[in-house]
Design a protein around this motif. Structure first.
Motif, PDB file in Angstrom:
ATOM      1  N   ALA A  58      34.978  43.770  28.716  1.00  0.00           N
ATOM      2  CA  ALA A  58      36.100  44.572  28.220  1.00  0.00           C
ATOM      3  C   ALA A  58      37.456  43.870  28.401  1.00  0.00           C
ATOM      4  N   GLY A  59      37.407  42.645  28.965  1.00  0.00           N
ATOM      5  CA  GLY A  59      38.641  41.873  29.059  1.00  0.00           C
ATOM      6  C   GLY A  59      39.325  41.896  30.417  1.00  0.00           C
ATOM      7  N   PHE A  60      38.623  42.426  31.433  1.00  0.00           N
ATOM      8  CA  PHE A  60      39.190  42.447  32.790  1.00  0.00           C
ATOM      9  C   PHE A  60      38.380  41.479  33.647  1.00  0.00           C
ATOM     10  N   SER A  61      38.960  40.318  33.961  1.00  0.00           N
ATOM     11  CA  SER A  61      38.186  39.316  34.686  1.00  0.00           C
ATOM     12  C   SER A  61      38.235  39.574  36.188  1.00  0.00           C
ATOM     13  N   ARG A  62      37.218  39.083  36.879  1.00  0.00           N
ATOM     14  CA  ARG A  62      37.118  39.118  38.353  1.00  0.00           C
ATOM     15  C   ARG A  62      37.288  40.517  38.930  1.00  0.00           C
ATOM     16  N   PHE A  63      36.615  41.484  38.359  1.00  0.00           N
ATOM     17  CA  PHE A  63      36.675  42.844  38.926  1.00  0.00           C
ATOM     18  C   PHE A  63      35.726  42.923  40.120  1.00  0.00           C
ATOM     19  N   VAL A  64      36.284  43.234  41.291  1.00  0.00           N
ATOM     20  CA  VAL A  64      35.487  43.368  42.514  1.00  0.00           C
ATOM     21  C   VAL A  64      35.751  44.750  43.105  1.00  0.00           C
TER      22      VAL A  64
END
Ligand code: MD6
Ligand code: FE
Length: 216
Positions: free
Chosen positions: A110-116
């Motif tokens: 969805a275009g959100f990188s590195r979601f932790v």
């Protein structure tokens, strides 16, 4: 061969932007369904579903639990995140690897990188359970998205605007659907209509929803 073409086409059709910042990924979690449900059962064995009470004194019809470093709770004194399960007095169970992996992959898509994420609210809907329109605003950083995974019975998701008065869209969410929600959509009002009776072959007569967040 035919299957490859079909899979390609269905993948293209399976992504729908609900609003700027909000993306529906149809069926994104289906291939992980058994691993997700297995991990979820282990979490629930340690931190069972319970019906929390709103600050206004209403018992919620949705059964809730959490895993991760932080869990979302509501009681007479308000809504908040905390590290301890008030039922057990113990920390919430750890976030299963499969939850972390799926959340990061969906966010990336969805275009959100590195979601932790550090918190996962687990909602259990039985027939008649509903969730009234609300905003998710107890998290520290609204720059981070929320990843929502639907399992089991279908539900009608209400997706509104940034004010409660704006009429919401109705979106059917099915087993394996993932919604990623961030950016300009992060504070949109949303809710779930009363669940209809039914039976899902893997999940039974209920809907389970995971919302993965970066809360702290
Ligand atoms: C549910 N979901 O689908 C409830 N919140 O059962 C939520 O409240 C929610 O799906 C924030 C972002 C995505 C969601
Ligand atoms: Fe929410």
């Amino acid at each position: 061969m035919t299957m490859d073409l079909f899979d390609g086409a269905s993948t293209l059709e399976a992504q729908e932007q609900l609003a700027p910042g909000a993306m529906l990924l149809r069926g994104f979690a289906v291939t992980d369904e058994r691993e997700l449900l297995g991990a979820l059962a282990e979490v629930i064995a340690q931190a069972p579903f319970r019906h929390m009470v709103t600050p206004g004194g209403f018992r919620m019809s949705v059964g809730m639990s959490n895993c991760g470093a932080l869990g979302w709770i509501t009681d007479e004194s308000g809504y908040r995140y905390g590290p301890i399960d008030p039922l057990s007095g113990q920390p919430w169970p750890a976030l299963p690897e499969v939850f972390l992996r799926l959340a990061a992959q969906a966010a990336e898509r969805a275009g959100f990188s590195r979601f932790v994420p550090d918190a996962c609210l687990i909602n259990r809907y039985e027939p008649g359970s509903r969730l009234s329109l609300h905003q998710d605003k107890n998290e520290r950083d609204f720059g981070e998205p929320i990843v929502s995974v639907s399992l089991g019975l279908p539900a009608v998701f209400l997706f509104g605007g940034s004010r409660r008065s704006l009429p919401p869209r109705r979106i059917g969410l099915m087993h394996g659907d993932v919604v990623v929600w961030g950016g300009p959509a992060r504070l949109s009002y949303h809710g779930v209509l009363p669940l209809k009776e039914g039976f899902h072959s893997l999940v039974g007569a209920q809907r389970l929803n995971l919302t993965l967040r970066k809360a702290g």
